[in-house]
Scaffold this motif. Structure first.
Motif, short mmCIF file in Angstrom:
data_model
loop_
_atom_site.label_atom_id
_atom_site.label_comp_id
_atom_site.label_asym_id
_atom_site.label_seq_id
_atom_site.Cartn_x
_atom_site.Cartn_y
_atom_site.Cartn_z
N GLY A 94 0.78 -1.24 0.00
CA GLY A 94 0.00 0.00 0.00
C GLY A 94 0.80 1.28 0.00
N GLU A 95 2.14 1.18 -0.07
CA GLU A 95 2.98 2.37 0.00
C GLU A 95 4.18 2.23 -0.92
OE1 GLU A 95 2.31 3.94 4.52
OE2 GLU A 95 3.61 2.21 4.26
N ALA A 96 4.94 3.34 -1.08
CA ALA A 96 6.09 3.34 -1.98
C ALA A 96 7.15 2.33 -1.54
CB ALA A 96 6.70 4.75 -2.04
N SER A 97 7.42 2.24 -0.24
CA SER A 97 8.42 1.29 0.23
C SER A 97 7.97 -0.15 -0.04
CB SER A 97 8.69 1.48 1.73
OG SER A 97 7.51 1.29 2.48
N GLY A 98 6.68 -0.40 0.10
CA GLY A 98 6.15 -1.73 -0.20
C GLY A 98 6.28 -2.08 -1.67
N ASP A 99 6.15 -1.08 -2.53
CA ASP A 99 6.33 -1.28 -3.97
C ASP A 99 7.75 -1.73 -4.26
OD1 ASP A 99 5.80 -1.12 -6.77
OD2 ASP A 99 6.62 0.92 -6.82
N LEU A 100 8.73 -1.10 -3.61
CA LEU A 100 10.14 -1.48 -3.79
C LEU A 100 10.38 -2.92 -3.33
CD1 LEU A 100 13.16 -0.90 -4.31
CD2 LEU A 100 13.27 0.03 -1.99
N HIS A 101 9.95 -3.22 -2.10
CA HIS A 101 10.19 -4.56 -1.57
C HIS A 101 9.40 -5.61 -2.34
CE1 HIS A 101 12.39 -2.50 1.40
NE2 HIS A 101 11.40 -2.19 2.21
N GLY A 102 8.19 -5.25 -2.75
CA GLY A 102 7.36 -6.17 -3.52
C GLY A 102 7.98 -6.50 -4.87
N SER A 103 8.56 -5.50 -5.51
CA SER A 103 9.17 -5.73 -6.83
C SER A 103 10.37 -6.66 -6.71
CB SER A 103 9.59 -4.40 -7.47
OG SER A 103 10.65 -3.79 -6.75
N ASN A 104 11.17 -6.48 -5.67
CA ASN A 104 12.33 -7.36 -5.48
C ASN A 104 11.90 -8.79 -5.16
OD1 ASN A 104 14.28 -5.38 -5.94
ND2 ASN A 104 14.22 -4.66 -3.83
N LEU A 105 10.83 -8.93 -4.39
CA LEU A 105 10.31 -10.26 -4.08
C LEU A 105 9.77 -10.94 -5.34
CD1 LEU A 105 9.60 -12.47 -2.05
CD2 LEU A 105 7.44 -11.27 -1.61
N MET A 106 9.05 -10.18 -6.16
CA MET A 106 8.52 -10.73 -7.41
C MET A 106 9.65 -11.22 -8.31
SD MET A 106 5.56 -7.86 -8.10
CE MET A 106 5.04 -8.43 -9.72
N LYS A 107 10.71 -10.45 -8.37
CA LYS A 107 11.87 -10.84 -9.18
C LYS A 107 12.45 -12.16 -8.69
CE LYS A 107 16.41 -9.15 -10.68
NZ LYS A 107 17.41 -8.04 -10.55
N ALA A 108 12.57 -12.28 -7.35
CA ALA A 108 13.11 -13.51 -6.77
C ALA A 108 12.18 -14.70 -6.99
CB ALA A 108 13.36 -13.30 -5.27
N LEU A 109 10.88 -14.48 -6.89
CA LEU A 109 9.91 -15.56 -7.12
C LEU A 109 9.96 -16.04 -8.57
CD1 LEU A 109 6.87 -14.17 -5.09
CD2 LEU A 109 8.09 -16.31 -4.62
N LYS A 110 10.12 -15.12 -9.50
CA LYS A 110 10.20 -15.51 -10.92
C LYS A 110 11.42 -16.37 -11.20
CE LYS A 110 9.84 -11.43 -12.85
NZ LYS A 110 9.75 -10.40 -13.92
N GLU A 111 12.52 -16.09 -10.48
CA GLU A 111 13.74 -16.86 -10.67
C GLU A 111 13.57 -18.30 -10.20
OE1 GLU A 111 16.73 -14.68 -8.59
OE2 GLU A 111 16.82 -13.06 -10.08
N LYS A 112 12.72 -18.50 -9.19
CA LYS A 112 12.53 -19.83 -8.61
C LYS A 112 11.29 -20.54 -9.14
CE LYS A 112 14.80 -18.39 -4.32
NZ LYS A 112 16.05 -19.11 -4.57
N ASP A 113 10.37 -19.77 -9.74
CA ASP A 113 9.11 -20.33 -10.23
C ASP A 113 8.85 -19.81 -11.64
OD1 ASP A 113 6.55 -21.18 -10.75
OD2 ASP A 113 5.59 -20.07 -9.10
#
Length: 369
Positions: free
Chosen positions: A8-27
């Protein structure tokens, strides 16, 4: 796997994007639907709502926008049900996300909370909601694992994702940065006034009030991606500059910074820039918060993690031009080396790199069980 993520916030967008990147690498079959921002959108998937339409600051603003918030909750529940994800990933934003966690759990969807709400500061009772409706709690601050253990919640400390985001930055050419942004040769004082319109207006006025006392420096505003460039025109002139979507580069070229309390205080520290932390909310919101937050001594992540005053915090009535002038001068001279030395210890406390990778591994393993 199908992932539904809410930030819901700018910092969450940053952390969410990095998590999505990591999930794509593994899935390789990862499919995303999410509430977030531009950084998450860059990772692919479907952006449902942008965080700039979700972030309401302070008790008064929340009450004024209660209908909008309730409609968003209703819509989110319908959207999750239609998408039928394998896992729901919640990033901070507790007032909204804990309601969604309960709903998702009722549908049999696995729930992960990544980036804990600050329950150790206030609303500690929300831990009971987490115990009931969250399958995995992934925390990024070292003292949070102990806090959850006290409440019989087995949280995983994965380290802080900002360590990765900042360590992966390419080298910066300071001279090129200055030329591209029409800056002169004077040293830079960076201004990070926040990401919400009402917050930025309030903070920039007081931050810029110190300008006449630091004529040997140039002041540069870090623009929030959630606000248009035109919004900042009222605050800029020949002596006050503005950069958009270049906050990290600005900080890497800055001598010191004035920073609104939030994730930016930690980002500034990890980029080795002495800072003064600023906060001023509405009088009503501040009085309510003061009554609720009784057992923490600091508001900035830097001081909270170190459990001592590393950087000065000027809060509410203490945030005056006179105090800002005094504290800014100290960051530029007398206190500078001590602050930088404490920053070194801060990085050690935050653990090693790879927070997003560790979080992604836990999420995927959980779904396989």
């Amino acid at each position: 796997m199908k992932y539904y993520i809410i930030a819901g916030e700018a910092s969450g967008d940053l952390h969410g994007s990095n998590l999505m990147k990591a999930l794509k690498e593994k899935d390789a079959n990862a499919e995303f639907r999410f509430w977030g921002g531009d950084l998450m959108a860059e990772q692919g998937g479907a952006l449902v709502k942008h965080y700039r339409s979700l972030a309401f600051m302070g008790f008064v603003e929340v009450i004024q926008n209660l209908n909008t918030i309730l409609n968003n909750i209703k819509f989110c529940k319908q959207d999750i049900k239609a998408f039928s994800p394998d896992v729901l990933i919640l990033i901070d934003y507790p007032g909204f996300n804990l309601r969604i966690a309960k709903f998702a759990k009722s549908l049999g969807i696995k729930v992960v909370y990544y980036i804990s709400p600050q329950l150790w500061a206030w609303k500690e009772g929300r831990v009971n909601t987490i115990k009931k409706y969250v399958d995995e709690m992934l925390v990024i601050l070292p003292f949070e694992k102990e806090f959850y253990a006290k409440h019989n919640v087995d949280a995983h400390f994965v380290g802080h994702p900002l360590l990765d985001a900042i360590s992966d930055l390419p080298p910066i050419d300071a001279e090129t940065f200055r030329k591209e942004n029409h800056l002169d040769d004077r040293e830079i004082i960076a201004l990070l006034p926040g990401s919400r319109e009402q917050e930025v207006k309030k903070m920039l006025d007081i931050m810029l009030s110190v300008r006449p006392y630091f004529k040997e420096y140039q002041f540069v505003i870090a623009g929030a991606p959630s606000l248009p460039k035109s919004f900042y025109k009222a605050f800029t002139d020949d002596n006050v500059h503005f950069v958009s979507n270049q906050t990290y580069d600005l900080l890497r070229c800055a001598r010191s910074a004035l920073v609104t309390s939030g994730t930016a205080t930690l980002e500034t520290a990890l980029l080795n820039v002495p800072e003064v932390v600023c906060y001023r909310g509405s009088k009503i919101s501040y009085l309510i918060a003061k009554r609720l937050v009784k057992h923490i001594r600091y508001i900035s992540l830097v001081n909270l993690i170190m459990d001592k005053e590393v950087v000065t915090e000027l809060i509410q009535n203490d945030l005056t031009t006179e105090h800002l002038i005094r504290e800014l001068r100290l960051t530029l001279d007398q206190n500078r080396e001590k602050i930088l030395s404490d920053y070194h210890l801060l990085r050690k406390k935050l653990g090693g790199r790879g927070a997003s990778q560790k979080a992604a591994k836990i999420i995927i393993k959980m779904n396989d069980e």
